[in-house]
Design an enzyme around this catalytic site. Sequence first.
Site, mmCIF file in Angstrom:
data_model
loop_
_atom_site.group_PDB
_atom_site.id
_atom_site.type_symbol
_atom_site.label_atom_id
_atom_site.label_comp_id
_atom_site.label_asym_id
_atom_site.label_seq_id
_atom_site.Cartn_x
_atom_site.Cartn_y
_atom_site.Cartn_z
ATOM 1 N N CYS A 115 0.808 -1.297 0.006
ATOM 2 C CA CYS A 115 0.199 -0.130 0.033
ATOM 3 C C CYS A 115 0.809 1.356 0.039
ATOM 4 O O CYS A 115 0.286 2.226 -0.403
ATOM 5 C CB CYS A 115 -0.945 -0.038 1.128
ATOM 6 S SG CYS A 115 -1.745 -1.427 1.400
ATOM 7 N N HIS A 264 -3.903 6.930 1.269
ATOM 8 C CA HIS A 264 -4.144 5.522 0.572
ATOM 9 C C HIS A 264 -5.511 5.020 0.880
ATOM 10 O O HIS A 264 -6.167 4.961 1.899
ATOM 11 C CB HIS A 264 -3.194 4.440 1.099
ATOM 12 C CG HIS A 264 -3.611 3.132 0.909
ATOM 13 N ND1 HIS A 264 -3.884 2.353 -0.414
ATOM 14 C CD2 HIS A 264 -3.523 2.100 1.890
ATOM 15 C CE1 HIS A 264 -4.200 1.320 -0.127
ATOM 16 N NE2 HIS A 264 -3.959 1.037 0.939
ATOM 17 N N ASN A 294 -10.076 -1.239 -2.302
ATOM 18 C CA ASN A 294 -8.665 -0.767 -1.890
ATOM 19 C C ASN A 294 -7.662 -1.508 -3.126
ATOM 20 O O ASN A 294 -7.742 -2.620 -3.372
ATOM 21 C CB ASN A 294 -8.197 -1.523 -0.597
ATOM 22 C CG ASN A 294 -6.894 -1.341 -0.159
ATOM 23 O OD1 ASN A 294 -5.948 -1.055 -0.913
ATOM 24 N ND2 ASN A 294 -6.765 -1.601 1.247
HETATM 25 N N1 ACO Z 1 -19.361 -10.103 5.277
HETATM 26 C C1 ACO Z 1 -19.970 -10.304 6.533
HETATM 27 N N2 ACO Z 1 -19.463 -10.538 7.636
HETATM 28 C C2 ACO Z 1 -18.158 -10.598 7.642
HETATM 29 C C3 ACO Z 1 -17.227 -10.362 6.353
HETATM 30 C C4 ACO Z 1 -17.826 -9.942 5.033
HETATM 31 N N3 ACO Z 1 -17.159 -9.598 4.171
HETATM 32 N N4 ACO Z 1 -15.929 -10.458 6.862
HETATM 33 C C5 ACO Z 1 -16.241 -10.928 8.116
HETATM 34 N N5 ACO Z 1 -17.267 -11.121 8.700
HETATM 35 C C6 ACO Z 1 -17.694 -11.084 9.967
HETATM 36 C C7 ACO Z 1 -16.550 -11.943 10.794
HETATM 37 O O1 ACO Z 1 -16.654 -13.246 10.411
HETATM 38 C C8 ACO Z 1 -17.050 -11.689 12.322
HETATM 39 O O2 ACO Z 1 -18.162 -12.381 12.444
HETATM 40 P P1 ACO Z 1 -18.394 -13.154 14.162
HETATM 41 O O3 ACO Z 1 -18.443 -11.865 14.950
HETATM 42 O O4 ACO Z 1 -19.406 -13.880 13.857
HETATM 43 O O5 ACO Z 1 -16.985 -13.571 14.275
HETATM 44 C C9 ACO Z 1 -17.893 -10.182 12.099
HETATM 45 O O6 ACO Z 1 -18.045 -9.917 10.701
HETATM 46 C C10 ACO Z 1 -16.781 -9.123 12.542
HETATM 47 O O7 ACO Z 1 -15.267 -9.522 11.661
HETATM 48 P P2 ACO Z 1 -14.093 -8.350 12.366
HETATM 49 O O8 ACO Z 1 -13.026 -8.890 11.405
HETATM 50 O O9 ACO Z 1 -13.954 -8.225 13.925
HETATM 51 O O10 ACO Z 1 -14.785 -7.179 11.648
HETATM 52 P P3 ACO Z 1 -14.104 -5.853 11.695
HETATM 53 O O11 ACO Z 1 -15.076 -4.909 12.440
HETATM 54 O O12 ACO Z 1 -12.862 -5.734 12.333
HETATM 55 O O13 ACO Z 1 -14.011 -5.308 10.247
HETATM 56 C C11 ACO Z 1 -12.347 -4.976 8.533
HETATM 57 C C12 ACO Z 1 -13.263 -5.854 9.442
HETATM 58 C C13 ACO Z 1 -13.190 -4.291 7.527
HETATM 59 C C14 ACO Z 1 -11.508 -5.753 7.590
HETATM 60 C C15 ACO Z 1 -11.425 -3.896 9.525
HETATM 61 O O14 ACO Z 1 -10.838 -4.878 10.536
HETATM 62 C C16 ACO Z 1 -10.655 -3.183 8.711
HETATM 63 O O15 ACO Z 1 -11.207 -2.355 8.198
HETATM 64 N N6 ACO Z 1 -9.492 -3.419 8.936
HETATM 65 C C17 ACO Z 1 -8.259 -2.518 8.435
HETATM 66 C C18 ACO Z 1 -8.205 -3.040 7.226
HETATM 67 C C19 ACO Z 1 -7.398 -2.414 6.141
HETATM 68 O O16 ACO Z 1 -7.599 -1.080 6.050
HETATM 69 N N7 ACO Z 1 -6.861 -2.860 5.421
HETATM 70 C C20 ACO Z 1 -6.152 -2.394 4.453
HETATM 71 C C21 ACO Z 1 -4.882 -1.623 4.754
HETATM 72 S S1 ACO Z 1 -3.468 -2.367 4.193
HETATM 73 C C22 ACO Z 1 -3.538 -2.606 2.701
HETATM 74 O O17 ACO Z 1 -4.215 -1.699 1.981
HETATM 75 C C23 ACO Z 1 -2.718 -3.662 2.236
#
Ligand code: ACO
Length: 337
Positions: A115, A264, A294
């Site tokens: 990224c 980003h 992304n």
């Molecule tokens: N659809 C539906 N439900 C989902 C999905 C999906 N696509 N993905 C995960 N879930 C579920 C999980 O299984 C979990 O269920 P559970 O509570 O029954 O176990 C629930 O949703 C919550 O999952 P979390 O992973 O805890 O969700 P969170 O609120 O953390 O959101 C996310 C996940 C969006 C990935 C978040 O953590 C995030 O944005 N992190 C930063 C990631 C990022 O920005 N990455 C890019 C930067 S680096 C780069 O660009 C390479």
Amino acid sequence: MYSSKISGLGMYVPENVVTNDDLSKIMDTNDEWIQERTGIKERRHIKKGDGNSTAIMGVKAAKVALERSKVDKDQIDLIVFATLSPDYYFPGCGVQVQDLLEMPTVPAIDVRNQCSGFVYALSIADQYIKTGMYKNVLVIGSENHSGGLDMTTRGRSVSVIFGDGAGAAVVTRSEDDSVILSTHMHSEGKHAKELAMIGPSTEHWVPQIIEESATATDDDITYYPYMNGQFVFKNAVTRFAEVIMEGLQTNDMTPEDIDMLIPHQANLRIAQFIQKKFKLNNDQVFNNIQKYGNTTAASIPIALTEAWEEGKIKEGDTVVLAAFGSGFTWASAVIKW
Ligand code: ACO
């Protein structure tokens, strides 16, 4: 000592639009979850047979940037190509650009900083121009994520986030007030595996992967991207803020001096957090993750190109680019447009 500037920008995204509803047909996800957590409404995916690849999309973006910069491809002294999804394990995409654009035998550097890749690549271009070694550098960020994602429910927390596309900038020696003022880069490899794709690699070579895939458990998939989402989120908001401040302080600026921040496009919530932290209004931050997801190394040049095309970046503006991602790596650039 010379200065550099961005003299042309271009972007390319595949035509194939994949909405959140489209994804919900192939995995257990839904529009509400994706929009609420990430801000993403749709992304572009290469379609089999549409002729695109990481290098080819990069070339398409580069052609636009070259045309706008009025620099001929034969005047380019160096190619710097940033991607985490190259066409080949080796060689990198830079040499493919040299070939596809039928350029002279100029050097091609490949950047593997995910990224942060575009800002790292821009920094490389800036340094070569500052020393006087080169006058014109073609910088490209391009990604074909869709070719390597786990498009099943098992991979949903990663695969809904990423999209395909490319952006490019022609960086040239500046003869006027438009300059790249400074660039700033960091890494912290102890978190390498929190956001990574481990195989195929020399640690997990292909025959081994085939063997493992027959017995792989849900936690043992080394050949799809893995992301510890919440850990990445927490680190991202801290490092984004730090590296933006580092850039501003180097140039005796404060957040009020920012005319346009191009973060980003990792996650809309991260960008909104930064906007709030620095008390920036909506006109000072550009987001297009809603349309493209992304696109990793391509996200900043795609966003920068769109912001410029929409007239949101004008001569004399202070533009700040900031990135955080796998490595972890993070970086910023402060530009007087
Ligand atoms: N659809 C539906 N439900 C989902 C999905 C999906 N696509 N993905 C995960 N879930 C579920 C999980 O299984 C979990 O269920 P559970 O509570 O029954 O176990 C629930 O949703 C919550 O999952 P979390 O992973 O805890 O969700 P969170 O609120 O953390 O959101 C996310 C996940 C969006 C990935 C978040 O953590 C995030 O944005 N992190 C930063 C990631 C990022 O920005 N990455 C890019 C930067 S680096 C780069 O660009 C390479």
